[in-house]
Design a protein around this motif. Structure first.
Motif, PDB file in Angstrom:
ATOM      1  N   LYS A 125       0.812  -1.222   0.000  1.00 43.64           N
ATOM      2  CA  LYS A 125       0.000   0.000   0.000  1.00 43.64           C
ATOM      3  C   LYS A 125       0.844   1.270   0.000  1.00 43.64           C
ATOM      4  CE  LYS A 125      -3.396   0.013   3.025  1.00 43.64           C
ATOM      5  NZ  LYS A 125      -4.224  -0.222   4.236  1.00 43.64           N
ATOM      6  N   CYS A 126       2.147   1.128   0.194  1.00 44.01           N
ATOM      7  CA  CYS A 126       3.028   2.295   0.273  1.00 44.01           C
ATOM      8  C   CYS A 126       3.293   2.842  -1.129  1.00 44.01           C
ATOM      9  CB  CYS A 126       4.356   1.917   0.936  1.00 44.01           C
ATOM     10  SG  CYS A 126       5.457   3.312   1.174  1.00 44.01           S
ATOM     11  N   PRO A 127       3.063   4.136  -1.339  1.00 44.98           N
ATOM     12  CA  PRO A 127       3.368   4.706  -2.654  1.00 44.98           C
ATOM     13  C   PRO A 127       4.872   4.731  -2.888  1.00 44.98           C
ATOM     14  CG  PRO A 127       2.517   6.393  -1.155  1.00 44.98           C
ATOM     15  CD  PRO A 127       2.511   5.106  -0.416  1.00 44.98           C
ATOM     16  N   THR A 128       5.255   4.690  -4.152  1.00 45.86           N
ATOM     17  CA  THR A 128       6.676   4.804  -4.490  1.00 45.86           C
ATOM     18  C   THR A 128       7.122   6.226  -4.156  1.00 45.86           C
ATOM     19  OG1 THR A 128       6.184   5.500  -6.741  1.00 45.86           O
ATOM     20  CG2 THR A 128       6.455   3.126  -6.368  1.00 45.86           C
ATOM     21  N   PRO A 129       8.413   6.436  -3.957  1.00 46.90           N
ATOM     22  CA  PRO A 129       8.871   7.799  -3.643  1.00 46.90           C
ATOM     23  C   PRO A 129       8.405   8.832  -4.669  1.00 46.90           C
ATOM     24  CG  PRO A 129      10.633   6.253  -3.245  1.00 46.90           C
ATOM     25  CD  PRO A 129       9.499   5.470  -3.888  1.00 46.90           C
ATOM     26  N   THR A 139       2.187  20.332  10.898  1.00 45.44           N
ATOM     27  CA  THR A 139       3.430  19.654  10.540  1.00 45.44           C
ATOM     28  C   THR A 139       3.228  19.037   9.167  1.00 45.44           C
ATOM     29  OG1 THR A 139       2.693  17.610  11.589  1.00 45.44           O
ATOM     30  CG2 THR A 139       4.024  19.111  12.938  1.00 45.44           C
ATOM     31  N   LEU A 140       4.305  18.560   8.575  1.00 43.10           N
ATOM     32  CA  LEU A 140       4.218  17.916   7.273  1.00 43.10           C
ATOM     33  C   LEU A 140       3.628  16.522   7.443  1.00 43.10           C
ATOM     34  CD1 LEU A 140       5.099  18.604   4.356  1.00 43.10           C
ATOM     35  CD2 LEU A 140       7.183  17.328   4.814  1.00 43.10           C
ATOM     36  N   LYS A 141       2.645  16.162   6.615  1.00 42.68           N
ATOM     37  CA  LYS A 141       1.986  14.855   6.730  1.00 42.68           C
ATOM     38  C   LYS A 141       1.865  14.214   5.355  1.00 42.68           C
ATOM     39  CE  LYS A 141      -0.792  16.291  10.648  1.00 42.68           C
ATOM     40  NZ  LYS A 141      -2.085  16.393  11.257  1.00 42.68           N
ATOM     41  N   PHE A 142       1.822  12.888   5.333  1.00 47.43           N
ATOM     42  CA  PHE A 142       1.587  12.166   4.084  1.00 47.43           C
ATOM     43  C   PHE A 142       0.099  12.218   3.759  1.00 47.43           C
ATOM     44  CE2 PHE A 142       5.446   9.965   5.653  1.00 47.43           C
ATOM     45  CZ  PHE A 142       6.279  10.301   4.601  1.00 47.43           C
ATOM     46  N   VAL A 143      -0.246  12.444   2.492  1.00 46.49           N
ATOM     47  CA  VAL A 143      -1.652  12.557   2.083  1.00 46.49           C
ATOM     48  C   VAL A 143      -2.394  11.252   2.336  1.00 46.49           C
ATOM     49  CG1 VAL A 143      -3.188  12.903   0.114  1.00 46.49           C
ATOM     50  CG2 VAL A 143      -1.215  14.403   0.422  1.00 46.49           C
ATOM     51  N   LYS A 144      -1.831  10.131   1.900  1.00 47.18           N
ATOM     52  CA  LYS A 144      -2.513   8.840   2.057  1.00 47.18           C
ATOM     53  C   LYS A 144      -1.747   7.892   2.966  1.00 47.18           C
ATOM     54  CE  LYS A 144      -4.902   9.054  -2.325  1.00 47.18           C
ATOM     55  NZ  LYS A 144      -5.177   8.416  -3.601  1.00 47.18           N
ATOM     56  N   GLY A 145      -0.912   8.432   3.819  1.00 47.40           N
ATOM     57  CA  GLY A 145      -0.135   7.594   4.717  1.00 47.40           C
ATOM     58  C   GLY A 145       1.077   7.000   4.018  1.00 47.40           C
ATOM     59  N   CYS A 146       1.913   6.372   4.779  1.00 49.50           N
ATOM     60  CA  CYS A 146       3.098   5.703   4.254  1.00 49.50           C
ATOM     61  C   CYS A 146       3.222   4.391   5.027  1.00 49.50           C
ATOM     62  CB  CYS A 146       4.330   6.583   4.441  1.00 49.50           C
ATOM     63  SG  CYS A 146       5.807   5.897   3.684  1.00 49.50           S
ATOM     64  N   TYR A 147       2.758   3.326   4.424  1.00 46.24           N
ATOM     65  CA  TYR A 147       2.655   2.041   5.112  1.00 46.24           C
ATOM     66  C   TYR A 147       3.943   1.231   5.007  1.00 46.24           C
ATOM     67  CZ  TYR A 147      -2.233   3.272   5.048  1.00 46.24           C
ATOM     68  OH  TYR A 147      -3.426   3.939   5.226  1.00 46.24           O
ATOM     69  N   VAL A 148       4.225   0.481   6.059  1.00 39.82           N
ATOM     70  CA  VAL A 148       5.401  -0.382   6.085  1.00 39.82           C
ATOM     71  C   VAL A 148       5.000  -1.774   6.580  1.00 39.82           C
ATOM     72  CG1 VAL A 148       7.078   1.470   6.448  1.00 39.82           C
ATOM     73  CG2 VAL A 148       6.056   0.356   8.411  1.00 39.82           C
TER      74      VAL A 148
END
Length: 154
Positions: A125-129, A139-148
Protein backbone atom coordinates in the motif's frame (compact mmCIF):
# COMPACT_ATOMS: atom_id res chain seq x y z
CA UNK A 1 24.26 6.63 16.91
CA UNK A 2 26.21 9.20 14.88
CA UNK A 3 25.15 7.60 11.60
CA UNK A 4 21.54 7.28 12.81
CA UNK A 5 21.51 11.00 13.64
CA UNK A 6 22.80 11.79 10.13
CA UNK A 7 20.03 9.62 8.63
CA UNK A 8 17.39 11.38 10.74
CA UNK A 9 18.71 14.82 9.77
CA UNK A 10 18.81 13.91 6.09
CA UNK A 11 15.23 12.63 6.34
CA UNK A 12 14.20 15.92 7.96
CA UNK A 13 16.03 17.79 5.21
CA UNK A 14 13.83 16.07 2.63
CA UNK A 15 10.64 16.06 4.72
CA UNK A 16 10.85 19.07 7.00
CA UNK A 17 8.65 18.64 10.11
CA UNK A 18 7.68 22.33 10.08
CA UNK A 19 6.86 23.15 6.44
CA UNK A 20 6.48 26.87 7.12
CA UNK A 21 7.13 29.30 9.92
CA UNK A 22 7.06 33.03 10.19
CA UNK A 23 8.89 35.80 11.96
CA UNK A 24 8.09 39.45 12.51
CA UNK A 25 10.47 41.84 10.79
CA UNK A 26 11.48 43.82 13.90
CA UNK A 27 14.42 45.72 12.43
CA UNK A 28 15.84 46.44 8.99
CA UNK A 29 17.53 43.25 7.76
CA UNK A 30 19.83 42.39 4.85
CA UNK A 31 19.29 38.92 3.37
CA UNK A 32 21.49 38.14 0.40
CA UNK A 33 21.24 41.16 -1.84
CA UNK A 34 17.86 42.21 -0.48
CA UNK A 35 17.11 44.81 2.15
CA UNK A 36 13.99 44.05 4.18
CA UNK A 37 12.81 47.18 5.99
CA UNK A 38 11.26 47.07 9.44
CA UNK A 39 7.49 46.49 9.29
CA UNK A 40 7.53 45.30 5.66
CA UNK A 41 4.38 43.48 4.52
CA UNK A 42 5.53 40.08 3.22
CA UNK A 43 3.17 37.28 2.11
CA UNK A 44 -0.22 37.07 3.82
CA UNK A 45 1.13 37.26 7.36
CA UNK A 46 1.13 41.07 7.54
CA UNK A 47 4.45 42.37 8.83
CA UNK A 48 5.84 38.86 9.10
CA UNK A 49 8.71 37.25 7.24
CA UNK A 50 7.65 33.78 6.01
CA UNK A 51 10.24 31.00 5.82
CA UNK A 52 9.87 27.77 3.83
CA UNK A 53 12.65 25.45 5.08
CA UNK A 54 12.19 23.07 2.14
CA UNK A 55 13.32 25.81 -0.25
CA UNK A 56 16.52 26.10 1.77
CA UNK A 57 17.00 22.37 2.35
CA UNK A 58 16.62 21.53 -1.35
CA UNK A 59 18.89 24.33 -2.59
CA UNK A 60 21.66 22.99 -4.86
CA UNK A 61 23.95 25.88 -3.82
CA UNK A 62 23.92 24.51 -0.26
CA UNK A 63 23.46 20.74 -0.73
CA UNK A 64 25.04 19.07 -3.76
CA UNK A 65 22.46 16.87 -5.52
CA UNK A 66 19.68 18.08 -3.20
CA UNK A 67 17.12 15.48 -4.36
CA UNK A 68 19.46 12.60 -3.50
CA UNK A 69 19.22 11.04 -0.02
CA UNK A 70 22.74 11.35 1.37
CA UNK A 71 23.38 11.16 5.14
CA UNK A 72 26.94 12.33 4.48
CA UNK A 73 25.46 15.82 4.06
CA UNK A 74 25.63 15.86 7.87
CA UNK A 75 29.20 14.72 8.40
CA UNK A 76 30.94 17.20 10.73
CA UNK A 77 33.16 18.59 7.96
CA UNK A 78 30.15 19.12 5.68
CA UNK A 79 28.22 20.92 8.44
CA UNK A 80 31.17 23.19 9.30
CA UNK A 81 31.46 24.31 5.67
CA UNK A 82 27.80 25.50 5.57
CA UNK A 83 26.07 28.44 7.19
CA UNK A 84 24.66 27.47 10.63
CA UNK A 85 21.14 28.32 9.44
CA UNK A 86 21.31 26.18 6.28
CA UNK A 87 19.42 23.39 8.09
CA UNK A 88 16.38 24.56 10.07
CA UNK A 89 13.84 21.71 10.42
CA UNK A 90 12.51 23.10 13.73
CA UNK A 91 13.06 26.82 13.03
CA UNK A 92 16.19 28.62 14.20
CA UNK A 93 17.55 31.42 16.30
CA UNK A 94 16.29 32.47 19.69
CA UNK A 95 12.74 31.34 18.84
CA UNK A 96 13.57 27.83 17.65
CA UNK A 97 11.90 24.73 19.04
CA UNK A 98 12.88 24.36 22.71
CA UNK A 99 12.53 20.58 22.47
CA UNK A 100 14.86 20.02 19.49
CA UNK A 101 17.51 18.13 21.49
CA UNK A 102 14.87 16.10 23.31
CA UNK A 103 13.17 15.30 19.98
CA UNK A 104 16.47 14.06 18.49
CA UNK A 105 17.18 11.89 21.56
CA UNK A 106 13.66 10.50 21.43
CA UNK A 107 13.89 9.69 17.70
CA UNK A 108 17.26 8.00 18.10
CA UNK A 109 16.04 5.96 21.09
CA UNK A 110 12.83 4.78 19.40
CA UNK A 111 14.41 4.03 16.02
CA UNK A 112 17.44 2.21 17.45
CA UNK A 113 15.19 0.14 19.73
CA UNK A 114 12.86 -0.83 16.88
CA UNK A 115 15.51 -1.69 14.28
CA UNK A 116 17.26 -4.03 16.71
CA UNK A 117 14.13 -6.17 16.98
CA UNK A 118 12.38 -5.71 13.63
CA UNK A 119 12.97 -5.38 9.89
CA UNK A 120 11.01 -2.73 8.00
CA UNK A 121 9.97 -2.89 4.35
CA UNK A 122 7.59 -0.80 2.24
CA UNK A 123 4.17 -2.43 2.14
CA UNK A 124 2.15 -3.01 -1.01
CA UNK A 125 0.00 0.00 0.00
CA UNK A 126 3.03 2.30 0.27
CA UNK A 127 3.37 4.71 -2.65
CA UNK A 128 6.68 4.80 -4.49
CA UNK A 129 8.87 7.80 -3.64
CA UNK A 130 7.86 9.34 -6.96
CA UNK A 131 4.15 9.10 -6.02
CA UNK A 132 4.51 10.00 -2.35
CA UNK A 133 2.46 13.12 -1.67
CA UNK A 134 2.66 15.33 1.37
CA UNK A 135 0.36 18.04 2.67
CA UNK A 136 1.05 21.12 4.73
CA UNK A 137 -0.63 21.20 8.09
CA UNK A 138 0.77 22.20 11.46
CA UNK A 139 3.43 19.65 10.54
CA UNK A 140 4.22 17.92 7.27
CA UNK A 141 1.99 14.86 6.73
CA UNK A 142 1.59 12.17 4.08
CA UNK A 143 -1.65 12.56 2.08
CA UNK A 144 -2.51 8.84 2.06
CA UNK A 145 -0.13 7.59 4.72
CA UNK A 146 3.10 5.70 4.25
CA UNK A 147 2.66 2.04 5.11
CA UNK A 148 5.40 -0.38 6.09
CA UNK A 149 5.66 -4.12 6.72
CA UNK A 150 7.22 -5.08 10.02
CA UNK A 151 8.88 -8.46 10.51
CA UNK A 152 10.55 -9.70 13.67
CA UNK A 153 14.30 -10.27 13.41
CA UNK A 154 15.37 -13.86 14.00
Amino acid sequence: MDYLERVIKETMRHYTPLPIFARNVEKETQIGGYLIPEGTQIATFGSTFTIFPAMLHLNADIYPEPEKFNPDNFLPEACHSRHPYSFIPFSAGYRNCPGIKYAMLQMKTVISTLIRSYRFHPSDKCPTPKNLRVMFSTTLKFVKGCYVKIEPRT
